[in-house]
Design a protein around this motif. Structure first.
Motif, PDB file in Angstrom:
ATOM      1  N   MET A   1      -4.457   0.744 -12.369  1.00 11.03           N
ATOM      2  CA  MET A   1      -3.758   1.382 -11.250  1.00 11.03           C
ATOM      3  C   MET A   1      -4.761   1.933 -10.234  1.00 11.03           C
ATOM      4  SD  MET A   1      -0.878   4.381 -11.524  1.00 11.03           S
ATOM      5  CE  MET A   1       0.152   4.828 -10.146  1.00 11.03           C
ATOM      6  N   SER A   2      -5.811   2.580 -10.746  1.00 12.89           N
ATOM      7  CA  SER A   2      -6.822   3.150  -9.856  1.00 12.89           C
ATOM      8  C   SER A   2      -7.617   2.060  -9.162  1.00 12.89           C
ATOM      9  CB  SER A   2      -7.761   4.052 -10.662  1.00 12.89           C
ATOM     10  OG  SER A   2      -7.031   5.063 -11.327  1.00 12.89           O
ATOM     11  N   ALA A   3      -7.942   0.993  -9.909  1.00 12.24           N
ATOM     12  CA  ALA A   3      -8.712  -0.103  -9.324  1.00 12.24           C
ATOM     13  C   ALA A   3      -7.918  -0.781  -8.206  1.00 12.24           C
ATOM     14  CB  ALA A   3      -9.089  -1.118 -10.403  1.00 12.24           C
ATOM     15  N   ILE A   4      -6.617  -0.971  -8.442  1.00 12.26           N
ATOM     16  CA  ILE A   4      -5.756  -1.594  -7.430  1.00 12.26           C
ATOM     17  C   ILE A   4      -5.681  -0.707  -6.196  1.00 12.26           C
ATOM     18  CG2 ILE A   4      -3.371  -2.253  -6.895  1.00 12.26           C
ATOM     19  CD1 ILE A   4      -3.124  -3.041  -9.891  1.00 12.26           C
ATOM     20  N   LEU A   5      -5.510   0.603  -6.422  1.00  9.91           N
ATOM     21  CA  LEU A   5      -5.442   1.552  -5.307  1.00  9.91           C
ATOM     22  C   LEU A   5      -6.693   1.462  -4.441  1.00  9.91           C
ATOM     23  CD1 LEU A   5      -3.809   4.089  -4.140  1.00  9.91           C
ATOM     24  CD2 LEU A   5      -5.468   5.448  -5.429  1.00  9.91           C
ATOM     25  N   GLY A   6      -7.859   1.511  -5.075  1.00  8.18           N
ATOM     26  CA  GLY A   6      -9.109   1.468  -4.328  1.00  8.18           C
ATOM     27  C   GLY A   6      -9.325   0.139  -3.627  1.00  8.18           C
ATOM     28  N   PHE A   7      -9.016  -0.962  -4.314  1.00 12.05           N
ATOM     29  CA  PHE A   7      -9.225  -2.288  -3.730  1.00 12.05           C
ATOM     30  C   PHE A   7      -8.339  -2.495  -2.500  1.00 12.05           C
ATOM     31  CE2 PHE A   7      -8.067  -6.802  -3.420  1.00 12.05           C
ATOM     32  CZ  PHE A   7      -9.341  -7.356  -3.257  1.00 12.05           C
ATOM     33  N   VAL A   8      -7.060  -2.147  -2.606  1.00 15.40           N
ATOM     34  CA  VAL A   8      -6.132  -2.344  -1.478  1.00 15.40           C
ATOM     35  C   VAL A   8      -6.502  -1.420  -0.323  1.00 15.40           C
ATOM     36  CG1 VAL A   8      -3.719  -2.166  -0.734  1.00 15.40           C
ATOM     37  CG2 VAL A   8      -4.264  -3.118  -2.978  1.00 15.40           C
ATOM     38  N   PHE A   9      -6.848  -0.180  -0.628  1.00 17.20           N
ATOM     39  CA  PHE A   9      -7.196   0.780   0.414  1.00 17.20           C
ATOM     40  C   PHE A   9      -8.434   0.324   1.193  1.00 17.20           C
ATOM     41  CE2 PHE A   9      -9.619   4.662   1.622  1.00 17.20           C
ATOM     42  CZ  PHE A   9      -8.747   5.142   2.581  1.00 17.20           C
ATOM     43  N   VAL A  10      -9.492  -0.045   0.483  1.00 17.09           N
ATOM     44  CA  VAL A  10     -10.729  -0.488   1.139  1.00 17.09           C
ATOM     45  C   VAL A  10     -10.487  -1.774   1.921  1.00 17.09           C
ATOM     46  CG1 VAL A  10     -13.082  -1.316   0.749  1.00 17.09           C
ATOM     47  CG2 VAL A  10     -12.232   0.648  -0.533  1.00 17.09           C
ATOM     48  N   GLY A  11      -9.687  -2.681   1.347  1.00 13.20           N
ATOM     49  CA  GLY A  11      -9.393  -3.936   2.036  1.00 13.20           C
ATOM     50  C   GLY A  11      -8.655  -3.718   3.347  1.00 13.20           C
ATOM     51  N   ILE A  25       0.302   2.070   1.928  1.00 16.10           N
ATOM     52  CA  ILE A  25       0.457   0.734   1.349  1.00 16.10           C
ATOM     53  C   ILE A  25      -0.307   0.622   0.034  1.00 16.10           C
ATOM     54  CG2 ILE A  25      -0.034  -1.724   1.709  1.00 16.10           C
ATOM     55  CD1 ILE A  25       0.423  -1.209   4.718  1.00 16.10           C
ATOM     56  N   ALA A  26      -1.517   1.199  -0.015  1.00 17.48           N
ATOM     57  CA  ALA A  26      -2.281   1.170  -1.265  1.00 17.48           C
ATOM     58  C   ALA A  26      -1.534   1.894  -2.375  1.00 17.48           C
ATOM     59  CB  ALA A  26      -3.653   1.815  -1.040  1.00 17.48           C
ATOM     60  N   GLY A  27      -0.931   3.034  -2.059  1.00 10.85           N
ATOM     61  CA  GLY A  27      -0.137   3.748  -3.058  1.00 10.85           C
ATOM     62  C   GLY A  27       1.069   2.959  -3.509  1.00 10.85           C
ATOM     63  N   LEU A  33       2.706  -2.304  -9.073  1.00 10.99           N
ATOM     64  CA  LEU A  33       2.078  -3.124 -10.106  1.00 10.99           C
ATOM     65  C   LEU A  33       1.883  -2.379 -11.427  1.00 10.99           C
ATOM     66  CD1 LEU A  33      -0.619  -5.038  -8.002  1.00 10.99           C
ATOM     67  CD2 LEU A  33       1.604  -5.870  -8.801  1.00 10.99           C
ATOM     68  N   LYS A  34       2.271  -1.119 -11.451  1.00  8.80           N
ATOM     69  CA  LYS A  34       2.159  -0.333 -12.680  1.00  8.80           C
ATOM     70  C   LYS A  34       3.450  -0.480 -13.485  1.00  8.80           C
ATOM     71  CE  LYS A  34       0.666   3.006 -15.468  1.00  8.80           C
ATOM     72  NZ  LYS A  34      -0.505   2.857 -16.342  1.00  8.80           N
ATOM     73  N   PRO A  35       3.410  -1.076 -14.676  1.00 10.50           N
ATOM     74  CA  PRO A  35       4.641  -1.272 -15.469  1.00 10.50           C
ATOM     75  C   PRO A  35       5.333   0.053 -15.775  1.00 10.50           C
ATOM     76  CG  PRO A  35       2.805  -2.535 -16.370  1.00 10.50           C
ATOM     77  CD  PRO A  35       2.227  -1.628 -15.326  1.00 10.50           C
ATOM     78  N   VAL A 292      -1.413   9.326  -6.723  1.00  6.98           N
ATOM     79  CA  VAL A 292      -1.823   8.141  -7.486  1.00  6.98           C
ATOM     80  C   VAL A 292      -3.212   8.365  -8.081  1.00  6.98           C
ATOM     81  CG1 VAL A 292      -2.300   5.666  -7.392  1.00  6.98           C
ATOM     82  CG2 VAL A 292      -0.387   6.606  -6.089  1.00  6.98           C
ATOM     83  N   LEU A 293      -4.113   8.998  -7.328  1.00  6.78           N
ATOM     84  CA  LEU A 293      -5.437   9.324  -7.861  1.00  6.78           C
ATOM     85  C   LEU A 293      -5.318  10.212  -9.101  1.00  6.78           C
ATOM     86  CD1 LEU A 293      -7.596  10.129  -4.692  1.00  6.78           C
ATOM     87  CD2 LEU A 293      -7.819   8.157  -6.185  1.00  6.78           C
ATOM     88  N   THR A 294      -4.425  11.208  -9.010  1.00  8.57           N
ATOM     89  CA  THR A 294      -4.251  12.138 -10.127  1.00  8.57           C
ATOM     90  C   THR A 294      -3.682  11.430 -11.344  1.00  8.57           C
ATOM     91  OG1 THR A 294      -3.871  13.938  -8.556  1.00  8.57           O
ATOM     92  CG2 THR A 294      -3.182  14.300 -10.836  1.00  8.57           C
ATOM     93  N   VAL A 295      -2.649  10.600 -11.134  1.00 11.65           N
ATOM     94  CA  VAL A 295      -2.048   9.848 -12.249  1.00 11.65           C
ATOM     95  C   VAL A 295      -3.071   8.914 -12.878  1.00 11.65           C
ATOM     96  CG1 VAL A 295      -0.315   8.104 -12.822  1.00 11.65           C
ATOM     97  CG2 VAL A 295       0.288  10.015 -11.338  1.00 11.65           C
ATOM     98  N   GLY A 296      -3.935   8.348 -12.026  1.00 13.04           N
ATOM     99  CA  GLY A 296      -4.961   7.442 -12.538  1.00 13.04           C
ATOM    100  C   GLY A 296      -6.159   8.149 -13.139  1.00 13.04           C
TER     101      GLY A 296
END
Length: 429
Positions: A1-11, A25-27, A33-35, A292-296
């Motif tokens: 979840m954290s990796a996806i957040l960072g990747f989408v945000f930076v992209g 959008i990153a959130g 994508l988090k089950p 999302v950062l906190t949850v991750g």
């Protein structure tokens, strides 16, 4: 979840998406994508991020600044500042610094200072023989005082993000650092003016007696004192102080200066609503991103990683400064506070740093990023309003950046600069 957040945000940031949309959008993508994670939590956090009474201070302070500007505040302060320091070597440069310092006690926004009074000051300096690029560079550098001298929108958001500090304590902690930045830039302006023979321009100064110019400027100069004094004396809370500032600005602009007309109010209210909406949208999307950062478990992981490095307090401060400067180059101060403070504040607390001292270090670092190439937001705004290309302006800014970084080091390693005034007035945080 954290990796996806960072990747989408930076992209998204890399392709030029506005930071508020990048965070939202990153959130959304990370939650989607988090089950087992319902997307409804994004909307809940989006609105809960705005469900705070102190946030009401933001539109009121913006409205107060707009009313003061409509009431000829900029012109009055400029004439007073020009007469006060304009006869010295590099006088209009000093007047630029002094005017924006005065105005910072009203607007609370660096971008507003650069785009409003800053544009007028650049034109005056150009007529007096200053290089266009130098005038633009000095204006951009001085505008960063806006979020540091109270009232400050960034400080309000910081206090809501970190419960270990209060809005009033932060307001008081920013006074001396803001003045120190202004003094450092005045020293640079004097040095440059001596080298280039920038002299005073008596013909551009108001011929009215000094006492009369001071009397005209006094109602505007009193506003920051009314805000801080009223809060300190317990007359009103910071949020109530913002509403009182609106009433004061309306009365002064309409009945003291007489330049604020009733037919100007719709346009003023529209600009206030537009600016408020943009700021609060960033606050709301930052709340989603921070959740999302906190949850991750990102803050805990970063804290554990840094703790494992066994850094001394001095080394930790240097590392935090470098990190914040890098973040500030690419991210505006407001979302920077919302993202970085939940991660770094626990580290600072564990290391024993005074919360007000650390808060000022964070705010000044992120604000300096606005004038640090290649992405600094203030550079772009000043370039647009002055018509000066980015390259020449950045070259002229080199001695100013050096002065600003020296002040940053002083603030970092001399906590008393930030904590003395709040401590004298009885505010520990």
């Amino acid at each position: 979840m954290s990796a996806i957040l960072g990747f989408v945000f930076v992209g998204l940031m890399a392709i030029g998406a506005p930071i508020a949309f990048a965070m939202l959008i990153a959130g959304l993508v990370a939650v989607w994508l988090k089950p087992g994670m319902p997307a409804l939590v994004v909307m809940q956090n989006l609105f809960s991020g705005l469900d705070s009474f102190p946030l009401l201070a933001i539109p009121f302070f913006i409205l107060a600044a707009e009313l003061m500007s409509g009431g000829a505040l900029t012109d009055v302060l400029l004439k007073f500042a020009a007469r006060l320091v304009g006869m010295r070597r590099g006088g209009l440069g000093h007047a630029n610094i002094l005017t924006l310092t005065f105005f910072s006690g009203i607007s609370g926004s660096a971008l507003a200072d650069a785009a409003g009074p800053g544009a007028m000051l650049i034109k005056m300096m150009r007529k007096a023989g200053y290089k266009d690029a130098y005038a633009a560079a000095l204006t951009a550098s001085t505008a960063i005082v806006g979020p540091i001298i109270p009232p400050s929108i960034i400080m309000i958001v910081y206090a809501l993000t970190d419960n270990s500090v209060t809005i009033t304590g932060l307001f008081l902690a920013g006074v001396i650092p803001g003045l120190l930045i202004a003094v450092s830039l005045a020293i640079v302006n004097h040095w440059v003016s001596v080298r280039r023979d920038y002299r005073s321009s008596p013909e551009m100064l108001d011929p009215a007696p000094m006492w009369l110019l001071f009397w005209r400027a006094l109602p505007a100069l009193l506003l920051p004192g009314i805000i801080l004094g009223g809060i300190h004396l317990g007359i009103f809370t910071p949020t109530e102080a913002s509403a009182a500032a609106v009433l004061y600005a309306l009365l002064v602009g309409r009945f003291v200066y007489g330049t604020l007309r009733w037919d100007m109010l719709p346009a003023i209210l529209f600009r206030t609503a537009l600016m408020t909406a943009s700021i609060l949208f960033i606050v709301a999307t930052s709340a989603v991103f921070a959740w999302v950062l906190t949850v991750g478990q990102i803050p805990q992981e970063v804290a554990g990683w840094i703790a494992g490095m066994n850094l001394s307090p001095v080394e930790l401060l240097i590392a935090i400064n470098v990190l914040l400067l890098l973040v500030g180059i690419f991210i505006e101060p407001l979302p920077g506070v919302m993202i970085m403070v939940p991660i770094l504040a626990p580290l600072a607390d564990a290391a024993g740093f005074h919360p007000l001292h650390f808060a000022i270090v964070v705010i000044v670092n992120l604000t300096l990023g606005m004038v640090t190439p290649p992405v600094g937001g203030l550079l772009f705004v000043t370039s647009v309003v002055s018509g000066v290309k980015m390259g020449p302006m950045v070259r002229e800014m080199r001695p100013m950046l050096l002065a600003l970084f020296i002040v940053l080091m002083l603030l970092t390693f001399v906590p008393l600069i930030s904590t003395w005034l709040p401590g004298v007035l009885g505010y520990r945080n």
